[in-house]
Design an enzyme around this catalytic site. Structure first.
Site, PDB file in Angstrom:
ATOM      1  N   HIS A 281       1.115  -0.841   0.174  1.00 41.77           N
ATOM      2  CA  HIS A 281       0.304  -0.271   0.197  1.00 41.77           C
ATOM      3  C   HIS A 281       0.555   1.041   0.215  1.00 41.77           C
ATOM      4  CE1 HIS A 281       1.097   0.819   4.448  1.00 41.77           C
ATOM      5  NE2 HIS A 281       0.340  -0.663   4.916  1.00 41.77           N
TER       6      HIS A 281
ATOM      7  N   CYS B  33       4.408  -4.690   6.878  1.00 40.16           N
ATOM      8  CA  CYS B  33       3.409  -3.753   5.536  1.00 40.16           C
ATOM      9  C   CYS B  33       4.700  -4.211   3.927  1.00 40.16           C
ATOM     10  CB  CYS B  33       2.294  -4.082   5.377  1.00 40.16           C
ATOM     11  SG  CYS B  33       1.061  -3.959   5.968  1.00 40.16           S
TER      12      CYS B  33
END
Length: 309
Positions: free
Chosen positions: A206, A219
């Site tokens: 992301h 992440c």
């Protein structure tokens, strides 16, 4: 005895012509060897290799030392366009918000509009030629590469899991996606263009800050334009109507290392322009252990889509 001079002259010319032909053939044999291709595909492959060799540019870099943050970055903004400065920051694994974190910036001597010329990843990878789409993330050089049928289409910077919360490595597949996801670590963190990679672990790629080092809680962080591109490029998994069974997996993703946490590998480009480069053989080596599973899942998805009414 009567001599036909016209006939004699023609004969001599013919002998000379043969001599010139033989001389050319000898020179050709002594020089470049003539290559014969059994198929059109072999010829096209050879032409592609030759073309890649010809157009590949040699990029050199220099250091821009940042002593006074405000003054020096104002100087940079005068020296380079917004697009060029964006590319410089990306090479240094930074977004514009975090530009102040740099003490030394690696700057190409010549700024090219095509960002792929700075790619540390090989342009073509034979092990991936039968893979429709493949995303690869290097923990070592803080960068990603996207391949379609073995051809590099895009690369860029990343910030992955820090040492205390590392990103899980190996093979995974994209699952579900959401334009804006809320972090499970802190509800104030809004993760734009989120694409989940490990469903039960809540790990995905992301948009978020790129500070020039691995800083995430597992992440994979990306620049916004990269996150958006990958959001539309990668494919989601396919579930049954109840959403309880995976019928087909999404796009294959390989995260490989070894992780580098306390160093900035791109600084080595100043001394050696190819310091961060992966060879095709090295990327093939990363793909090969997972290739059977990738092709198996790709075939499952193909067969499912062929039979969808």
């Amino acid at each position: 005895m009567v001599f036909n001079l016209n006939g004699m002259n023609c004969f001599i010319s013919f002998i000379c012509l043969i001599g010139v032909f033989l001389l050319v053939q000898c020179n050709k044999s002594a020089g470049e060897e003539e290559v014969h291709y059994d198929t059109i595909q072999q010829q096209q492959k050879a032409d592609t290799v030759q073309k890649d060799t010809v157009v590949k540019k040699e990029i050199k870099y220099h250091a821009f030392v940042v002593k006074n943050k405000n003054k020096d970055f104002k100087t940079l903004e005068k020296m380079y366009s917004q697009e060029e400065l964006h590319a410089i920051l990306a090479i240094n694994r930074l977004d514009y918000k975090n530009k102040w974190r740099a003490d030394t910036l690696v700057v190409p001597d010549v700024l090219e509009k095509d960002f792929t010329v700075y790619s540390p990843f090989p342009k073509n990878v034979s092990a991936a030629r039968n893979i429709q789409k493949l995303a690869m993330f290097s923990y070592s050089i803080h960068a990603y590469a996207l391949y379609e049928k073995g051809s590099l289409i895009k690369w860029g910077p990343t910030s992955m899991g820090k040492k205390a919360t590392p990103t899980k490595m190996g093979l995974t597949f994209t699952n579900w996606k959401k334009e804006v996801a809320i972090s499970t670590v802190n509800s104030d963190w809004k993760l734009r263009w989120n694409f989940n990679l490990y469903n039960y672990l809540g790990i995905g790629w992301h948009q978020y800050d790129l500070p020039g080092h691995h800083a995430s809680h597992s992440c994979v962080r990306l620049l916004e334009e990269d996150a958006y591109f990958m959001y539309t490029w990668a494919e989601q998994w396919i579930l049954n109507k109840k959403g309880t069974v995976v019928l087909a997996k999404g796009t294959p993703v390989i995260i490989f290392g070894p992780p580098v946490f306390n160093k900035k590998p791109w600084l080595q480009l100043i001394k050696s322009p190819h310091a961060n480069d992966y060879t095709e053989a090295e990327i093939n080596h990363e793909i090969q252990p997972f290739l059977p599973e990738i092709l198996k899942q790709q075939n499952i998805k193909r067969q499912y889509l062929e039979h969808v009414p």
